[in-house]
Scaffold this active site. Structure first.
Site, PDB file in Angstrom:
ATOM      1  N   SER A   1     -17.071 -40.074  -5.699  1.00 43.51           N
ATOM      2  CA  SER A   1     -16.241 -40.780  -4.533  1.00 43.51           C
ATOM      3  C   SER A   1     -16.819 -42.318  -4.457  1.00 43.51           C
ATOM      4  CB  SER A   1     -16.674 -40.377  -3.135  1.00 43.51           C
ATOM      5  OG  SER A   1     -15.984 -41.212  -2.096  1.00 43.51           O
TER       6      SER A   1
ATOM      7  N   HIS B   1      -4.065 -13.041  -1.278  1.00 44.86           N
ATOM      8  CA  HIS B   1      -3.487 -13.826  -0.182  1.00 44.86           C
ATOM      9  C   HIS B   1      -4.517 -14.857   0.291  1.00 44.86           C
ATOM     10  CE1 HIS B   1      -0.167 -11.090   0.068  1.00 44.86           C
ATOM     11  NE2 HIS B   1      -1.209 -10.234  -0.175  1.00 44.86           N
TER      12      HIS B   1
ATOM     13  N   GLU C   1      -9.140 -30.691 -12.635  1.00 41.82           N
ATOM     14  CA  GLU C   1      -7.903 -31.548 -12.347  1.00 41.82           C
ATOM     15  C   GLU C   1      -7.230 -31.973 -13.469  1.00 41.82           C
ATOM     16  OE1 GLU C   1     -10.016 -32.927  -8.062  1.00 41.82           O
ATOM     17  OE2 GLU C   1      -9.615 -34.419  -9.799  1.00 41.82           O
TER      18      GLU C   1
ATOM     19  N   LYS D   1     -21.186 -36.988  -3.657  1.00 43.65           N
ATOM     20  CA  LYS D   1     -20.155 -36.262  -3.832  1.00 43.65           C
ATOM     21  C   LYS D   1     -19.792 -36.268  -5.164  1.00 43.65           C
ATOM     22  CE  LYS D   1     -15.840 -35.630  -1.602  1.00 43.65           C
ATOM     23  NZ  LYS D   1     -14.925 -34.781  -2.654  1.00 43.65           N
TER      24      LYS D   1
END
Length: 459
Positions: free
Chosen positions: A311, A181, A324, A317
């Site tokens: 980025s 959860h 993805e 970053k």
């Protein structure tokens, strides 16, 4: 239907040129794997017709020779018919017939369209002998899908299974906190987590075997409506025999030809397995990207390789771009599954004795197979192989977890254990510290019950 201009350098004829003119829709042809499948199929048909005494040796040899070239992709540029064509694939079947007839005729000695031997091999009478678009196109669909599933896709999934299994073994001693959860749960070994992923792909390989089995039954021999009109009773048997020998797959004649042409249930079922595999890949990729989140404000239990700046505005970053990519492929495959399902529905594609949405079905099918193959190989090479575990972070997080109280509950009782967990949370201390400080259990018993490896196995 009257005269039809054909480009002077084209190998196809009027039927193909008319289809190109009629269907400027996607402006891309059917998948090249289907074109190559037509090459294998037309060669097998010519061999079968020769064995049955219906096609003489010179014509058969010429058709087979050219068909083999088509199967090897040597003439892909001469297959321009759009994906969104006649729903039976008639235009693509005629495209194959015309290209093969033109080249095979040249092999028999004709050098120009004006020579007497120009029509020595006819696209319909010889190349399409004993066939109909209604049985050749679904057969080519199945050949293309079976070859791609049994070959590149199965190889890619096998590599993924092996990579996950290796990580499972390598990281079996690293204990991390489990999560259910999205909340802290009891500990689990990183090796167990990756073992779960590996078993998903073990199941995926079994699903691929079922999918390939679905598309190895062939409609060839049914001709127009599945009755076999204008073909020899043994034709399909001999074609399947030749295809088995050529491609090393267990192709077989359809058990019921009307069913094989009136429906595309086999395609729907085969792609459903691919959709399930896409769901599995998405689960694995999503878990890894979350477990690698951070590096300072996330979970950061896994260290993914940096392959590109994350980025254009935030220096330093790094993003889980490979995960993805996998998840986007899953979205596309699930969308393709919807397309295939719709195209097989009664009243949409499957109407009376024929499905009339086959080109879009095989376009979606081959896209799914190719996307899954390619993204799996990239995922293995660029993410899984260099992936590392952050063992220190795993140990730190698991010790801080309030769910470390769980193995104490059978000893001190659920209610008291819950009270200890709340105290630990309120004070920012660990379960171990609270239990020892309040002398709830002897230190030796605490160490035994809170032994991390022991907590990941049954008593």
């Amino acid at each position: 239907m009257g005269e039809m201009p054909v480009p002077h350098d084209a190998l196809y004829g009027a039927s193909t040129a008319r289809a190109v003119q009629n269907f400027p829709i996607a402006r891309r042809p059917i998948p090249r794997e289907v074109i190559h499948a037509f090459g294998h199929l037309k060669a097998a048909c010519a061999i079968a017709n020769n064995r049955l005494g219906k096609l003489d040796e010179p014509k058969s040899r010429a058709i087979v020779g050219v068909s083999d070239e088509v199967a090897r992709g040597l003439h892909d540029a001469h297959f321009p018919v759009d994906v969104y064509q006649t729903g039976s694939g008639t235009s693509s079947n005629m495209n194959a017939n015309e290209v093969i007839a033109r080249l095979a005729t040249k092999l028999l000695g004709s050098t120009s369209p004006d020579s007497p031997a120009h029509d020595a091999i006819h696209p319909n009478d010889h190349v399409n002998m004993g066939q109909s678009s209604n049985d050749t196109f679904p057969t080519a669909m199945h050949i293309a899908a079976a070859v791609a599933i049994e070959g590149p896709l199965t190889a890619a999934m096998t590599r993924l299974f092996e990579a996950l299994t290796e990580k499972s073994r390598a990281w079996d001693d690293v204990v991390k906190i489990g999560r259910t959860h999205l909340m802290d749960a009891t500990p689990i070994r990183v090796g167990q987590v990756f073992g779960g992923y590996a078993h998903q792909i073990h199941n995926a390989l079994e699903r691929l075997s079922h999918a390939a089995g679905n598309v190895q039954e062939l409609a060839i021999g049914g001709t127009a409506v599945g009755t076999g009109i204008n073909t020899h009773a043994r034709f399909a048997e001999l074609v399947c025999e030749e295809l088995r020998e050529r491609l090393g797959l267990q192709f077989r004649e359809a058990e019921n030809h009307p069913e094989a042409q009136a429906t595309r249930d086999s395609t729907v079922e085969a792609h459903a397995y691919l959709k399930t595999i896409a769901v599995s890949l998405s689960k694995i990729a999503n878990d890894i990207r979350h477990l690698a989140s951070g590096p300072r404000c996330g979970i950061f239990e896994l260290l993914i390789p940096a392959i590109q700046p994350g980025s254009s505005i935030m220096p330093g970053k790094e993003n889980p771009v490979l995960c993805e990519s996998v998840m986007q492929v899953a979205c596309r495959v699930i969308g393709n599954d919807a397309t295939i399902t719709m195209a097989a529905l009664g009243g949409v594609g499957s109407i009376f004795e024929l499905n009339v949405a086959m080109p879009v079905m095989i376009d979606a099918m081959m896209e799914s197979i190719n996307l899954l193959t390619n993204v799996t190989n990239v995922f293995v090479d660029k993410l899984l192989i260099p992936l590392r575990v952050n063992a220190e972070r795993c140990e730190s997080l698991v010790e801080q977890s309030l769910m470390m109280i769980t193995p104490l509950a059978p000893v001190i009782g659920y209610d008291r254990a819950a009270s200890v967990a709340k105290q630990a949370f309120a004070t920012g201390r660990t379960i171990r510290e609270i239990v020892i400080e309040q002398n709830i259990l002897p230190i030796e018993e605490v160490d035994r019950l809170l032994h991390l490896r022991r907590m990941t196995e049954p008593d």
